[in-house]
Design a protein around this motif. Sequence first.
Motif, short mmCIF file in Angstrom:
data_model
loop_
_atom_site.label_atom_id
_atom_site.label_comp_id
_atom_site.label_asym_id
_atom_site.label_seq_id
_atom_site.Cartn_x
_atom_site.Cartn_y
_atom_site.Cartn_z
N LEU A 82 0.82 -1.21 0.00
CA LEU A 82 0.00 0.00 0.00
C LEU A 82 0.86 1.27 0.00
O LEU A 82 0.47 2.29 -0.57
CB LEU A 82 -0.93 -0.02 1.21
N HIS A 83 2.04 1.18 0.61
CA HIS A 83 2.89 2.37 0.67
C HIS A 83 3.32 2.85 -0.72
O HIS A 83 3.42 4.04 -0.95
CB HIS A 83 4.11 2.12 1.57
N VAL A 84 3.52 1.94 -1.67
CA VAL A 84 3.90 2.34 -3.02
C VAL A 84 2.72 3.01 -3.72
O VAL A 84 2.88 4.02 -4.41
CB VAL A 84 4.42 1.15 -3.84
N LEU A 89 0.12 8.03 -5.60
CA LEU A 89 -1.02 8.94 -5.58
C LEU A 89 -0.62 10.33 -5.07
O LEU A 89 -0.94 11.35 -5.69
CB LEU A 89 -2.15 8.38 -4.71
N ILE A 90 0.10 10.37 -3.97
CA ILE A 90 0.52 11.66 -3.41
C ILE A 90 1.47 12.37 -4.37
O ILE A 90 1.39 13.59 -4.56
CB ILE A 90 1.14 11.48 -2.01
N MET A 94 1.07 16.06 -5.92
CA MET A 94 2.13 17.08 -5.81
C MET A 94 2.50 17.66 -7.16
O MET A 94 2.71 18.87 -7.29
CB MET A 94 3.37 16.47 -5.14
N ILE A 95 2.59 16.81 -8.17
CA ILE A 95 2.92 17.29 -9.51
C ILE A 95 1.82 18.22 -10.01
O ILE A 95 2.10 19.28 -10.58
CB ILE A 95 3.16 16.11 -10.47
N LEU A 96 0.57 17.85 -9.79
CA LEU A 96 -0.54 18.70 -10.22
C LEU A 96 -0.51 20.06 -9.51
O LEU A 96 -0.75 21.11 -10.13
CB LEU A 96 -1.88 18.00 -10.00
N ASN A 135 2.27 21.30 -0.62
CA ASN A 135 3.19 20.36 -1.26
C ASN A 135 4.31 19.93 -0.31
O ASN A 135 4.75 18.78 -0.35
CB ASN A 135 3.78 20.95 -2.54
N LEU A 136 4.77 20.84 0.52
CA LEU A 136 5.80 20.48 1.49
C LEU A 136 5.27 19.42 2.46
O LEU A 136 5.95 18.41 2.71
CB LEU A 136 6.27 21.71 2.27
N LEU A 137 4.08 19.62 2.98
CA LEU A 137 3.51 18.63 3.90
C LEU A 137 3.29 17.29 3.20
O LEU A 137 3.59 16.23 3.77
CB LEU A 137 2.20 19.16 4.50
N LEU A 138 2.78 17.33 1.98
CA LEU A 138 2.62 16.09 1.21
C LEU A 138 3.98 15.44 0.96
O LEU A 138 4.13 14.22 1.08
CB LEU A 138 1.91 16.37 -0.12
N GLY A 139 4.97 16.25 0.59
CA GLY A 139 6.30 15.73 0.32
C GLY A 139 6.95 15.09 1.53
O GLY A 139 7.57 14.03 1.44
N LEU A 140 6.79 15.71 2.69
CA LEU A 140 7.32 15.10 3.92
C LEU A 140 6.61 13.79 4.20
O LEU A 140 7.24 12.81 4.64
CB LEU A 140 7.19 16.08 5.09
#
Length: 152
Positions: A82-84, A89-90, A94-96, A135-140
């Motif tokens: 599931l992690h992959v 998805l995240i 982030m790209i969008l 995006n920073l929060l998603l990236g972390l």
Amino acid sequence: MNAFAHMMHTLAAVVWVGGMFFAYVALRPSAAQVLEPPQRLKLWAQVFARFFTWVWSAIVLLPVTGFWMVFNNFQDFGQLGLHVHAMTLIGVVMILIFLYVYFVPYLQLRLAVIGEEWPKAGKQLTRIRWAVLINLLLGLGVVAIGSGGQYW
């Protein structure tokens, strides 16, 4: 080749997420303390111009290397944890968000700075700041999932 893909994937993520972290937690408050709005807005236009070149590289490298590793090692997503799926998805979200930032408020920020329309430029910088925070929060979160997800 797998080691190279993994290395490039990791470096692209570090550059993108690390750059956002630095900009948000160190550069932004420092620039706000020492620069008046016109100089601060000019600085951000220049910073984004340089940083976004690296982000473009990251948004190409991350999916290419990620999908290469998936399809080279597992043939599809069916056998993956599931992690992959969560990272994928995240990462797409982030790209969008980045594409929105680049083509809407950043473009308007650049034009406003060129025209010395400081209130308009400030409004666009605020829009960018909120998108970068998301995006920073998603990236972390992706870094946490990518580094520890296989152990959950």
